[in-house]
Design an enzyme around this catalytic site. Structure first.
Site: not given
Ligand SMILES: *Cc1c(COP(=O)(O)O)cnc(C)c1O
Length: 396
Positions: A71-72, A201, A326
């Site tokens: 997601g990041t 995940h 985080c």
């Molecule tokens: C967990 C999360 C992310 C980051 O995703 P990762 O796969 O852990 O890098 C981004 N945005 C939101 C809203 C999240 O909850």
């Protein structure tokens, strides 16, 4: 001792069916999807099936899905990639005060390098007003980035309304949908979304894989250069076991969504109502009902520290989180709760329970049995609470 995992917004266990499928891509179908031989083709087939599965969950076409490391990275690609590709059209970006750090910090980085940023505030429930977004749009606005559902308080934003405004003004619209994916329906076409972030995940897939939906025709520069994989949008040999697992997780989420949504809402409300009933001086953060993610409970418990609550809960086998996972470890209260107008000391005593597939009524009742005792014990040590008790006693 009973162990109750209520931190599914931080991460989820990998579904056994997903893990099993992934294993075959480690040991049997291990080819590089860019290779022409049969090993490569077998791998490529897996890659393309996963792409279809991800696309199907959000109403997109396969060729609009770009796999990333999570997601990041997808958030970074969306924000930086748009800024880079569209800088000649302007340098103004709109986002909200409650975005995930992967969006906020990226926007703040751009601000330092010459872009202009408007951060839309939220109301006390964490909602963004679409009108406020409309008012913030300027002729040089190139990007609006507003998340679908908040990771801390579960607030669901009126994405379709904002999408309509963005479309009318011709501004690229990015949505971080990491928390809503697989939990509530997403239709990128109906919502007029141009870019949509997903993570594996958080939906019972493996860690380290995600995707960005890039609507056909949207101008976006890559962030990672190299061999030209993912239609040159994200170079690097694909994380095939991860991607295949993510695809499977999307398929399962799509099949189970309706039933799970109902089931989670029942547990969510049982936990929220139970906490309000059993503990004094508690406040629910975020909206109630359908504007809230089906799996999110967030409460502020006055006169105690969130971190102390977490540690005590953990000793009883209960996993929750305070602020956001985080940033825990830092003493700053959550930017989301502060943006919703909570005072520092109230924000400090906040707890997030995020429910998942395997949670049962017994899990919830166990929390409702343990939490009041923990709060009571911690409050007995709090000088502030002592004062409250004395003042009430005097008044009576
Ligand atoms: C967990 C999360 C992310 C980051 O995703 P990762 O796969 O852990 O890098 C981004 N945005 C939101 C809203 C999240 O909850």
């Amino acid at each position: 001792m009973r162990r109750v995992y209520l931190d599914h917004s931080a991460t989820t266990p990998v579904d056994p069916e997903v893990a099993q499928l992934m294993m075959t891509y480690y040991t049997e179908k291990y080819g590089n999807p860019s290779s022409v031989h049969s090993f490569g083709q077998e791998a490529k087939e897996g890659l393309e099936i996963a792409r279809e599965q991800v696309a199907a969950l959000i109403g997109a076409q396969e060729n609009e899905i770009t796999f990333t490391s999570g997601g990041t990275e997808a958030d970074n690609l969306a924000v930086l990639g748009t800024a880079d590709a569209q800088r000649k059209n302007g340098k103004h970006i709109i986002t909200s005060a409650i975005e995930h750090h992967a969006v906020l910090e990226t926007c703040e980085y751009l601000e330092k390098s010459g872009f202009e940023l408007t951060v839309i505030p939220v109301d006390e429930e964490g909602l963004v007003d679409p009108e406020a977004v409309a008012h913030a749009i300027r002729p040089d606005t190139i990007l609006i980035s507003i998340m679908h559902a908040n990771n801390e308080v579960g607030t669901i934003q009126p994405i379709a309304e904002i999408g309509k405004i963005a479309k009318e003004k011709g501004v690229t619209f990015h949505v971080d949908a990491v928390q809503s994916l697989g939990k509530i329906p997403i239709d990128v076409k109906a919502m007029n979304v141009d870019l949509l972030t997903m993570s594996s995940h958080k939906i019972y897939g493996p860690k380290g894989v995600g995707a960005l939906y890039i609507r056909k025709g949207v101008k976006l520069s890559p962030r990672v250069y190299g061999g030209g994989q993912e239609k040159k949008r994200r170079s690097g040999t694909e994380n095939l076991p991860g991607i295949v697992g993510f695809g499977k997780a999307c398929e399962l989420a799509g099949k189970r969504m309706e039933e799970e949504e109902k089931q989670l809402k029942v547990l969510r409300d049982r936990l929220m109502d139970g906490i309000l009933e059993k503990i004094d001086y508690v406040k629910v953060n975020g909206p109630r009902g359908d504007k809230r993610l089906p799996n999110n409970v967030n409460v502020s418990v006055q006169y105690v520290e969130g971190e102390s609550l977490l540690l005590s809960l953990d000793m009883m086998g209960i996993a929750a989180s305070s602020g956001s996972a985080c940033t825990s470890g830092s003493l700053d209260p959550s930017h989301v709760l502060l943006a919703m107008g909570l005072k520092h000391e109230i924000a400090h005593g906040s707890l997030r329970f995020s429910l998942g597939r395997q949670n049962t009524e017994e899990d919830i009742d166990y929390v409702l049995e343990q939490l009041p005792k923990i709060v009571e014990r911690l409050r007995m040590m709090s000088p502030l609470y002592d004062q409250i008790l004395h003042n009430t006693a005097k008044a009576q």
